[in-house]
Enzyme design. Sequence first.
Site, short mmCIF file in Angstrom:
data_model
loop_
_atom_site.label_atom_id
_atom_site.label_comp_id
_atom_site.label_asym_id
_atom_site.label_seq_id
_atom_site.Cartn_x
_atom_site.Cartn_y
_atom_site.Cartn_z
CD GLU A 298 86.70 57.19 40.78
OE1 GLU A 298 87.75 56.55 40.93
OE2 GLU A 298 86.51 57.99 39.84
CG ASP A 377 89.58 62.12 37.02
OD1 ASP A 377 90.75 62.12 37.42
OD2 ASP A 377 88.87 61.10 36.96
CD GLU A 405 92.60 57.93 34.02
OE1 GLU A 405 93.20 58.29 35.03
OE2 GLU A 405 91.44 57.49 34.03
O1 GCW Z 1 91.01 59.42 37.03
C1 GCW Z 1 90.36 58.49 37.81
C2 GCW Z 1 90.83 57.19 37.29
C3 GCW Z 1 90.77 56.08 38.29
C4 GCW Z 1 91.47 56.52 39.57
C5 GCW Z 1 90.77 57.75 40.10
C6 GCW Z 1 91.42 58.30 41.36
C7 GCW Z 1 92.76 55.23 41.12
O2 GCW Z 1 90.10 56.89 36.13
O3 GCW Z 1 91.40 54.97 37.71
O4 GCW Z 1 91.52 55.50 40.55
O5 GCW Z 1 90.79 58.77 39.12
O6 GCW Z 1 92.18 59.26 41.22
O7 GCW Z 1 91.20 57.81 42.43
#
Ligand code: GCW
Length: 694
Positions: A298, A377, A405
């Site tokens: 990311e 995720d 989240e």
């Molecule tokens: O779930 C996603 C999140 C990001 C997060 C990423 C991760 C810290 O939307 O906000 O970044 O995972 O775990 O690195």
Amino acid sequence: MTATVRAAVVASDDALAGVHPAWLPPEAFRALGSRSVLVLGAGPLVDTVAAEMAGACERFGGSARFAPDPDAAEDGAAPADLVLELTPSDGTAGDEGFFVERVDGRTRVRAGGGAGLLHGFFHVVRLGERAFDDRAVGGPGGAPQLHRPAVARRMLDHWDNVDVHPVRGQVERGYSGGSLFWEAGRRRRDLRRVRDYARLLAATGINALTVNNVNVARTEAHLLTDRLDDVVAIAAELRPYGIRTHLSVSFAAPIVVGGLATADPLDDQVREWWHEAADAVHAALPDFGGFVVKADSEGQPGPFAYGRSHADGANLLADALAPHGGVVHWRAFVYNHRQDWRDRTTDRANAAYDHFAPLDGLFRDNVVLQVKHGPIDFQVREPVSPVIAVMPRTRLAVELQVTQEYTGQQQHVCYLAPMWREALGFRFWGDAGPTVAGVAAGGPTERGGSLVAVSNAGDDPFWTGHPLAQANLYAFGRLAWAPELDPAAVLDEWIDLTFPDAPPDGPLRETLHALMDGSWLRYERYTAPLGVGFMVRPGHHYGPDVDGYEYTPWGTYHFADRDGVGVDRTVATGTGFAGRYPAGWAQRYESLDRCPDELLLFFHHVPYEHRLHDGSTVVQHIYDTHAEGAQEVVEAAELWERPGIAEAVGAAVHERVRERLREQVRSAAEWRDQLCTYFYRKSGVPDAHGRVHP
Ligand code: GCW
């Protein structure tokens, strides 16, 4: 001794003014504090126990005595109701374990180390009056009962930014106000809440914490070097409760803060730079835990930029920390977030497996590969990540997400312990093989790893935004210590500690169980169905948007069309993900008949009228579960208005929970309506019960 040790712990009453005491209200200490207690031993964590006991006895009229050993106790032989004693250990309890027993009408806690004594102390706090009951304490036949953690490192990661990030805010995916550590670019001046936080965490068994986000921006990169003082100051608040400090670092730190031209892991200058950085951290913080790294993920920098592998990257940092005993938690959350949604062969679920499985055996001994519990995720339902099964020669950490989240963002009640219990208890290799928690603990390889979770706490007066979300933080610590615990029993512990004044014959316990025990499955019923995941609004991830991510590069698709829905991850016709599991599970997930219903759309693309094992069709299941889930939320909100609840939890908690339940009722109805209408319009199949808006 009393005076000096008291100074070692926080003056909780001051720090907690206006702040909810969570699971450690003064009343939780009544059973201990009203008795005679003897604390024997020396060392910083023994001092913490002694100070806790001094405070509790002062408040509740008991008496506390302290001495380094029985001989030094002025009246060491005088009987005490509770003895907490540091004794030379035979090693069975390890550094953190303890024995508890009842001898001649007294309760005795013995530990070989200060951390063990601290955990033993909180164990008797949890027991309350039962700590003095022969039937509740000790093993069979009155033998000393041994308690020791299943996993050596039980860590919370804070996704806290030092600067307020324009998109990510002060706390990324934080739903509890600001950071406990950082405020608008600076370390908080008043760190008393950090001390109280450490105390709360220690009471659950947590022993490590990362103070900054895994997404490391420019300011945060400096915590490793010229802003190390900030980390040292926070560590000083965590240390008295046995919590080691870890730091998220940028893989590009040699460039960003070191001024080098490269961060190539095989470059000598880069290696030297990391060695010097690690030496400096350890000089300032001798008990520093180590680094956490999100690399090539990311947008974070990583070894791929130099054509190097993640083993090269992780080992570079591990070598720098090794002389000091530090570890690198290297995250396996590596995938292409710029994928072409038109390409149905690329599967984000495969990414971590494909990157890391070939590297097993290549990591240094002080690298811990940190794997999210599911392959995508932190969705409400995912299978367990097969990466956990394929790295027998690598230390592993399993990462959970306490911050909600994707599970209601602390607006919705969603008690996550049942989900974690299921993931941690999952067995890849049949009944005789280790569980996921067992693999993290070291499993057959005896290479101890970690259980890690992203924290849900912030500077909110209730710590977690939704007061009932405190139970998730509590439960993570308890399950990391003892993964086999029953989530309902953990909830009971939390209720007993948090609401000690609630009348035992009142409605609180039953109401909280009715609200919370099944709340994860309830959340699943009114959100993304059958393991398909996402369907959330892009960016902030709250509320429904079925196609929100469907035509984006993020790799999170449901592929709904006029004929069906779901992701074909079979080996036969799909992305092949199902084949990455050990044989038994690979076959089960591959098979349309044998795949568990709750994961059907994770593994298969099926017609809307495909029949589930209960005889319902997929589309009717979506209509039914969404109607039921949203209705159950309405009923849960009504339970909160029962007579006696407000009195039992206090007006402030009652009001905050009420406000959040209203939002949950609204949001669940929104999810229901959008999901049902979406699938009706796509499929053209009417709801058998005529509830769906066209
Ligand atoms: O779930 C996603 C999140 C990001 C997060 C990423 C991760 C810290 O939307 O906000 O970044 O995972 O775990 O690195």
